[in-house]
Design a protein around this motif. Structure first.
Motif, mmCIF file in Angstrom:
data_model
loop_
_atom_site.group_PDB
_atom_site.id
_atom_site.type_symbol
_atom_site.label_atom_id
_atom_site.label_comp_id
_atom_site.label_asym_id
_atom_site.label_seq_id
_atom_site.Cartn_x
_atom_site.Cartn_y
_atom_site.Cartn_z
ATOM 1 N N UNK A 19 63.944 -27.865 79.966
ATOM 2 C CA UNK A 19 62.461 -28.129 80.327
ATOM 3 C C UNK A 19 61.439 -28.066 79.586
ATOM 4 N N UNK A 20 61.842 -27.571 78.382
ATOM 5 C CA UNK A 20 60.851 -27.582 77.191
ATOM 6 C C UNK A 20 61.264 -28.310 75.977
ATOM 7 N N UNK A 21 60.384 -28.706 75.150
ATOM 8 C CA UNK A 21 60.548 -29.240 73.832
ATOM 9 C C UNK A 21 60.657 -28.183 72.809
ATOM 10 N N UNK A 41 57.417 -26.113 73.901
ATOM 11 C CA UNK A 41 56.412 -26.822 74.538
ATOM 12 C C UNK A 41 56.827 -27.319 75.876
ATOM 13 N N UNK A 42 56.073 -27.184 76.833
ATOM 14 C CA UNK A 42 56.502 -27.450 78.204
ATOM 15 C C UNK A 42 56.524 -29.149 78.126
ATOM 16 N N UNK A 51 48.297 -20.486 74.956
ATOM 17 C CA UNK A 51 49.546 -20.419 73.869
ATOM 18 C C UNK A 51 49.809 -18.717 73.613
ATOM 19 N N UNK A 52 50.886 -18.652 73.266
ATOM 20 C CA UNK A 52 51.409 -17.193 73.108
ATOM 21 C C UNK A 52 52.109 -17.169 71.645
ATOM 22 N N UNK A 73 58.416 -18.498 78.828
ATOM 23 C CA UNK A 73 57.168 -18.596 78.953
ATOM 24 C C UNK A 73 56.658 -20.040 78.847
ATOM 25 N N UNK A 74 57.196 -20.885 77.979
ATOM 26 C CA UNK A 74 57.207 -22.302 77.664
ATOM 27 C C UNK A 74 57.408 -23.129 79.135
ATOM 28 N N UNK A 75 58.543 -22.417 79.787
ATOM 29 C CA UNK A 75 58.998 -23.126 81.226
ATOM 30 C C UNK A 75 57.835 -22.710 82.166
#
Length: 325
Positions: A19-21, A41-42, A51-52, A73-75
């Motif tokens: 689900x993320x790159x 990255x989503x 951003x975190x 957290x990106x998801x």
């Protein structure tokens, strides 16, 4: 900037999400140390992203808990980076496996430099997460840097407090001075020989029966398939012994009133470190500070969720959505 040879294959202790790159990146702090990081990255988003920057636990690497937090957290809609601190993992800096409150605080601020200059990121919506010993360092960074709009300190240690007084404040000034004398003598010898003693990482699993429960919990994370990584300080030989005095004569949050932006401190109900988070929380000012106690969770349960998957990602997400809106 140092040229780093970064591992490209997936070598995390958690499975990769589709689900993320994911990509490997580097950035440099103002001490000239190049830090290695994983960026998540989503895959589907609109506009600029919040951003975190994420680090910890103390003695871990980005392939362990910080990477799990970053990917999760990106998801949930954030661009995230999990980075290796200076002198550890894939980041540069010699000697290896040493630490500094000043340099490690700067590591976070350098991560914010990087994120603030990414086209994908809204520079007014940047937060940080610190796990274990990096919880206290994250708060130190947030007090230094008003660009950090929100900070989550997860299962935090106050590292200077432990360094000065030991666990549960059971040490004495005499104990501390004796340690300084021993390490000073060691430094004299090591300067001449260029041979450096390590403190030793976690006990092999299972840890001896006579060890406290929290020591056994560290062993069960760092020394098993659950969390072992070949670049992790705690999974292997530990920190340089001579670095230990680095925590003995300093303090986090010298000016807690300067930490004006939002803070979430998360601890497990059964965590041996809970007192450090609760005492730190009492120092914070303002109505944008929260303390969350996770029922039945231990210190290391918040590294990867433990058997019962207890990391409160919904609460952490709600916190950052509120303050990075």
């Amino acid at each position: 900037m140092d040229s780093l040879q970064l591992t490209q294959e997936w070598d995390k202790v958690f499975p990769q999400s589709d689900l993320v790159d994911h990509q490997k990146i580097t950035f440099t702090n103002h001490f000239g140390i190049t830090l290695a990081a994983d960026q998540y990255t989503p895959k589907h988003y609109e506009g600029k992203l919040p951003a975190l920057a994420i680090c910890g636990p103390f003695g871990a690497v980005k392939e362990q808990a910080s990477g799990l937090y970053a990917q999760t957290m990106a998801k949930r809609g954030f661009l995230t980076i999990a980075f290796d601190p200076s002198f550890t993992g894939e980041s540069s800096g010699t000697l290896r496996d040493v630490f500094s409150l000043d340099i490690n605080t700067e590591d976070y601020q350098a991560a914010v430099d990087y994120l603030s200059n990414l086209d994908l990121v809204d520079p007014k919506r940047i937060g940080i997460i610190g796990i274990c010993g990096w919880g206290c360092i994250s708060l130190n960074a947030a007090a230094n840097d008003p660009r950090i709009q929100a900070t989550a300190a997860i299962t935090m240690y106050d590292m200077p407090r432990v360094g000065a007084w030991g666990y549960f404040d059971q040490g004495t000034a005499a104990d501390r001075y004796e340690s300084k004398k021993q390490i000073a003598a060691m430094r004299t010898k090591e300067y001449a020989t260029k041979q450096y003693a390590k403190a030793g990482g976690c006990f092999n699993y299972p840890a001896p029966d006579d060890q406290p429960d929290f020591v056994k919990q560290y062993s069960a994370y760092y020394k098993t398939k659950r969390g072992y990584h070949p670049r992790s300080v705690n999974s292997n030989d530990g920190w340089l012994m001579q670095a230990q005095t680095g925590w003995m004569n300093n303090a986090i949050l010298a000016h807690p009133e300067d930490l004006k932006n939002a803070v979430l401190i998360v601890h497990g109900e059964k965590a041996h470190s809970r007192y450090m988070g609760e005492d730190t929380f009492k120092k914070l000012t303002g109505d944008n500070k929260q303390l969350l106690i996770v029922p039945n969770a231990t210190h290391t349960d918040l590294y990867d969720g433990g058997e019962n998957h207890v990391i409160p990602f919904d609460d952490i997400t709600a916190f950052f959505n509120q303050y990075l809106s």
